[in-house]
Each structure stands twice: as structure tokens, then as C-alpha cells.
Scaffold this motif. Structure first.
Motif, short mmCIF file in Angstrom:
data_model
loop_
_atom_site.label_atom_id
_atom_site.label_comp_id
_atom_site.label_asym_id
_atom_site.label_seq_id
_atom_site.Cartn_x
_atom_site.Cartn_y
_atom_site.Cartn_z
N ALA A 14 -35.28 -29.01 -11.66
CA ALA A 14 -34.81 -29.86 -10.57
C ALA A 14 -33.32 -29.61 -10.33
O ALA A 14 -32.55 -29.47 -11.28
N GLY A 15 -32.97 -29.53 -9.06
CA GLY A 15 -31.60 -29.23 -8.69
C GLY A 15 -31.34 -27.76 -8.45
O GLY A 15 -30.29 -27.39 -7.93
N GLY A 16 -32.30 -26.94 -8.83
CA GLY A 16 -32.14 -25.50 -8.67
C GLY A 16 -32.43 -25.03 -7.26
O GLY A 16 -32.71 -25.83 -6.36
N SER A 17 -32.34 -23.72 -7.09
CA SER A 17 -32.52 -23.12 -5.77
C SER A 17 -33.49 -21.95 -5.85
O SER A 17 -33.62 -21.30 -6.90
N LEU A 18 -34.13 -21.69 -4.74
CA LEU A 18 -34.98 -20.52 -4.57
C LEU A 18 -34.87 -20.05 -3.14
O LEU A 18 -34.62 -20.86 -2.23
N ARG A 19 -35.09 -18.77 -2.94
CA ARG A 19 -35.13 -18.21 -1.59
C ARG A 19 -36.46 -17.50 -1.42
O ARG A 19 -36.75 -16.53 -2.14
N LEU A 20 -37.25 -17.97 -0.50
CA LEU A 20 -38.53 -17.35 -0.20
C LEU A 20 -38.35 -16.38 0.96
O LEU A 20 -37.59 -16.66 1.90
N SER A 21 -39.05 -15.27 0.90
CA SER A 21 -39.03 -14.30 1.98
C SER A 21 -40.43 -14.03 2.47
O SER A 21 -41.39 -14.06 1.70
N CYS A 22 -40.54 -13.75 3.76
CA CYS A 22 -41.81 -13.42 4.38
C CYS A 22 -41.63 -12.09 5.11
O CYS A 22 -40.86 -12.02 6.08
N ALA A 23 -42.31 -11.09 4.62
CA ALA A 23 -42.24 -9.77 5.25
C ALA A 23 -43.41 -9.62 6.21
O ALA A 23 -44.56 -9.75 5.80
N ALA A 24 -43.09 -9.34 7.46
CA ALA A 24 -44.12 -9.22 8.49
C ALA A 24 -44.30 -7.77 8.89
O ALA A 24 -43.34 -6.99 8.92
N SER A 25 -45.51 -7.42 9.21
CA SER A 25 -45.79 -6.08 9.72
C SER A 25 -46.88 -6.18 10.78
O SER A 25 -47.56 -7.20 10.89
#
Length: 123
Positions: A14-25
Motif C-alpha cells: 500500500a502506498g506504492g506505485s505501478l505503471r501499466l502499459s497497453c501495446a496495441a497492434s
């Protein structure tokens, strides 16, 4: 057709961070809006953030406003930056896309979906 592949999920405290990515083709030029949804076990799917193609402003669910930020990094990548994560953010996160002319706020318009990436936030 548009193919979507999510990445960046994981386990954080809790309190942490994440970065999600979505690669489209595929036929990405046909996409009008991009969104991130999430679904926790036993709960309904929730749209957490959306952005129109060519737009800079995002829509956010009240539950994530001020903590999540959606961005279209380039023609084929959409990201979701998540900070100040809470245990209640734990869910499978899905990238989704709707065709041009669609209204982003209508969940039924999303015809392209990724397989999802799991986010787990521990207290």
C-alpha cells in the motif's frame, strides 16, 4: 481488428506505485477511445480511466481520481500510471478499445480487449 497486450502488473505494498502499459497492434487507426477496466473477484467490472484518441484529458472513476493517470504515449501505447495504491485497488486490469465515433463512457462499445494484468496491493 485490434490486438491489445497489457504489461506492468505486479505486487506492491500500500502506498506504492505501478505503471501499466497497453501495446496495441493491428488497425489502431480505427480506435476512438481507450480505457482501462478492472475487476476484482466477486465484483463487477469497473471502468477506471478513459482517453479519446488525440485527446489529452482523461476520465477517471471517483475511486481512483487523483491517484491514477491515463496517457496515450504514442500511436500504439496507452499507459496507466498508478500511485498511492490501496489494497482495494487489487484486481485484474484490462486494456480496452472502442471504434471511432464511440462514446467512451458506454462500456458496451468496447470491442477490443486485452488478456489482463494482475495488480495486487498488500496492506
Amino acid at each position: 481488428q485490434v490486438q491489445l497486450v497489457e504489461s506492468g502488473g505486479g505486487s506492491v505494498q500500500a502506498g506504492g506505485s505501478l505503471r501499466l502499459s497497453c501495446a496495441a497492434s493491428g488497425y489502431t487507426y480505427s480506435v476512438g477511445c481507450w480505457s482501462w477496466f478492472r475487476q476484482a473477484p466477486g465484483k463487477e467490472r469497473e471502468r477506471v480511466a478513459s482517453i479519446y484518441t488525440g485527446g489529452s484529458r482523461g476520465y477517471y472513476a471517483d475511486s481512483v481520481k487523483g491517484r491514477f493517470a491515463i496517457s496515450k504515449d504514442n500511436e500504439n501505447t496507452v499507459s496507466l500510471q498508478m500511485i498511492s495504491l490501496k489494497p482495494e485497488d487489487t484486481a485484474m486490469y484490462y486494456c480496452a478499445a472502442a471504434r471511432r465515433g464511440s462514446v467512451c463512457s458506454t462500456s458496451a462499445v468496447y470491442v477490443y480487449w486485452g488478456q489482463g494484468t494482475q495488480v495486487t496491493v498488500s496492506s
